[in-house]
Write a protein that holds these residues in place. Structure first.
Motif, mmCIF file in Angstrom:
data_model
loop_
_atom_site.group_PDB
_atom_site.id
_atom_site.type_symbol
_atom_site.label_atom_id
_atom_site.label_comp_id
_atom_site.label_asym_id
_atom_site.label_seq_id
_atom_site.Cartn_x
_atom_site.Cartn_y
_atom_site.Cartn_z
ATOM 1 N N GLU A 1 -9.690 36.586 -9.118
ATOM 2 C CA GLU A 1 -8.638 35.549 -8.403
ATOM 3 C C GLU A 1 -7.519 35.696 -9.485
ATOM 4 O O GLU A 1 -6.295 35.537 -8.921
ATOM 5 C CB GLU A 1 -9.122 33.980 -8.539
ATOM 6 N N ARG B 1 0.808 38.121 -7.037
ATOM 7 C CA ARG B 1 1.903 37.446 -6.851
ATOM 8 C C ARG B 1 2.928 37.378 -7.937
ATOM 9 O O ARG B 1 4.056 37.402 -7.650
ATOM 10 C CB ARG B 1 1.365 35.921 -6.689
ATOM 11 N N ARG C 1 2.981 29.006 4.261
ATOM 12 C CA ARG C 1 1.649 28.518 4.787
ATOM 13 C C ARG C 1 1.818 27.487 6.109
ATOM 14 O O ARG C 1 1.969 26.462 6.105
ATOM 15 C CB ARG C 1 0.833 27.873 3.973
ATOM 16 N N ARG D 1 5.207 26.682 -0.684
ATOM 17 C CA ARG D 1 4.616 26.252 -1.848
ATOM 18 C C ARG D 1 5.292 27.290 -2.796
ATOM 19 O O ARG D 1 5.157 28.658 -2.771
ATOM 20 C CB ARG D 1 3.097 26.624 -1.819
ATOM 21 N N TYR E 1 -0.152 27.154 -12.706
ATOM 22 C CA TYR E 1 -0.603 28.350 -12.591
ATOM 23 C C TYR E 1 -0.013 29.413 -13.457
ATOM 24 O O TYR E 1 -0.759 30.536 -13.475
ATOM 25 C CB TYR E 1 -0.431 28.932 -11.053
ATOM 26 N N ASP F 1 -1.267 24.532 -3.281
ATOM 27 C CA ASP F 1 -2.674 24.890 -3.080
ATOM 28 C C ASP F 1 -3.597 23.825 -2.406
ATOM 29 O O ASP F 1 -4.270 24.098 -1.424
ATOM 30 C CB ASP F 1 -3.128 25.286 -4.346
HETATM 31 C C1 IPM Z 1 -5.122 30.266 -2.412
HETATM 32 C C2 IPM Z 1 -6.425 30.381 -3.349
HETATM 33 C C3 IPM Z 1 -5.877 30.941 -4.559
HETATM 34 C C4 IPM Z 1 -4.946 29.989 -5.275
HETATM 35 C C5 IPM Z 1 -6.942 31.136 -5.553
HETATM 36 C C6 IPM Z 1 -8.022 31.937 -5.062
HETATM 37 C C7 IPM Z 1 -6.494 31.851 -7.066
HETATM 38 O O1 IPM Z 1 -7.029 29.393 -3.553
HETATM 39 O O2 IPM Z 1 -4.550 31.291 -2.091
HETATM 40 O O3 IPM Z 1 -4.780 29.105 -2.116
HETATM 41 O O4 IPM Z 1 -5.311 28.667 -5.895
HETATM 42 O O5 IPM Z 1 -3.775 30.240 -5.246
#
Ligand code: IPM
Ligand code: MN
Length: 358
Positions: free
Chosen positions: A88, A96, A106, A132, A139, A248
């Motif tokens: 991940e 990203r 989204r 987002r 992150y 998220d």
């Molecule tokens: C998303 C997923 C990812 C995130 C994970 C898999 C790292 O949950 O794309 O929403 O947290 O961004």
């Protein structure tokens, strides 16, 4: 004649990723044929299997190649034999970040015929989009551990919010709201009553930039209240802009109110560079290889990709086809309960694309 030709990378990835990407590729090829453009698919075998075999997660040479394509279609990342977080962070988040895809788009749309767990809510009530921030916040990986494994252990995980990062996201959101041209309302989702530094910056930038968009109505909601409104009054929302972590969380809630992971898609956008589109649901190891996973989320990701490369008519044709499949053919959007196989759903979408007149 000016032939439209696109080079699109695929990263089918783990679990059911390859099955759903296969169907999305099929649909995009079909609509390309109809609309008179061509797609050269460039597959990359990144993911858990390659990592287990070779130890490689994301070779530098691949990042460089991906900078040169028109767009990327990703299936799913996450392998049952690989410790959670490795792929991940090493693959999905790394892509990203490295490609500076600073927007995660989204849409939360309830299509006619799709069941929502929200009582009495109809398609006209659920039609908004979450923007987002996709490269900063919690992150970023900032922080660390001290005295690990002792009773005095200290774990710090910091939320990084730069003026530049916040402002480019908020500007994108205002532009998007204007172009979307629906309710023309942009809601900032934050937590200004507690996270005073991070969302203090977000709030200041938000109202500063808002002055340049007098045609856009602005609104603010704390993240906890946002969750409540998304369930109680989703019709209040048009566009929501928020940070990486809150985005998220609220987009999983968004996915479930629009009918689940079978249909939820997203785009990791670099407005000045290469963007990557993905179904939001995970790799679903339980359903892998059974041809029962719902490919519509990947097909909708493909539809967003078409919009991104400028094939807007093709994107509309795909979305109309998806709407027909959910209202006429599918028993349920859930894996294993569709009353059709993964392949059949893809074939059905292709057939509606072929027959589209308009
Ligand atoms: C998303 C997923 C990812 C995130 C994970 C898999 C790292 O949950 O794309 O929403 O947290 O961004
Ligand atoms: Mn998520």
């Amino acid at each position: 004649m000016n032939q439209r030709h696109y080079r699109i990378a695929t990263i089918p990835g783990d679990g059911t990723g390859p099955e759903v990407v296969r169907e999305a590729v099929k649909v995009l090829d079909e609509v390309a044929l109809k609309e008179g453009f061509t797609i050269e698919w460039i597959p990359y075998d990144l993911g858990g299997d390659r990592y287990l075999k070779t130890g490689e997660i994301l070779p530098e040479s691949v990042v460089e190649e991906l900078r040169e394509v028109d767009a990327i279609l990703l299936g799913a990342i996450g392998h049952p034999d690989v410790r959670p977080g490795i792929l991940e962070r090493g693959l999905l988040l790394e892509l990203r970040f490295r490609l500076d895809q600073y927007i995660n788009l989204r849409p939360v749309v309830l299509y006619p015929g799709v069941e929502t767990p929200l009582k009495d809510k109809k398609p006209e009530d659920i039609d908004f989009i979450v923007i987002r921030e996709n490269t900063e916040g919690l992150y970023s990986g900032a922080g660390g551990i001290l005295r690990q494994g002792t009773p005095y252990e200290i774990a710090v995980q910091e939320s990084i919010n730069t003026r530049m990062g916040v402002e480019r996201c908020i500007r994108y959101a205002f532009e998007y709201t204007r172009k979307r041209n629906k309710k023309k309302k942009l809601t900032l989702c934050g937590k200004t009553n507690v996270l005073i530094y991070a969302f203090g910056l977000w709030e200041r930038v938000f109202y500063e930039v808002a002055k340049e968009y007098p045609d856009i109505e602005t609104d603010y909601a704390h993240v906890d209240a946002t969750c409540m409104w998304m369930v109680k009054n989703p019709e209040w929302f048009d566009v929501i802009v928020t940070d990486n972590m809150f985005g998220d969380i609220i987009t999983d809630l968004g996915a479930i109110i629009q009918g689940g992971m079978g249909i939820a898609a997203g785009g990791n956008i670099n407005p000045e560079g290469v963007s990557m589109f993905e179904p939001i649901g995970g790799s679903a190891p339980k359903y892998t290889g059974k041809n029962v996973i719902n490919p519509l989320a990947a097909i909708c990701a493909g539809q967003m990709l078409l919009e991104n490369i400028g094939e807007e008519r093709a994107a509309r044709i795909v979305i109309e086809a998806v709407k027909k499949v959910v209202s006429r053919d599918l028993k349920s959007l859930a894996a294993g309960k569709m009353g059709m196989t993964t392949t059949e759903v893809g074939d059905k979408v292709c057939a509606y694309v072929r027959d589209y007149e308009g």
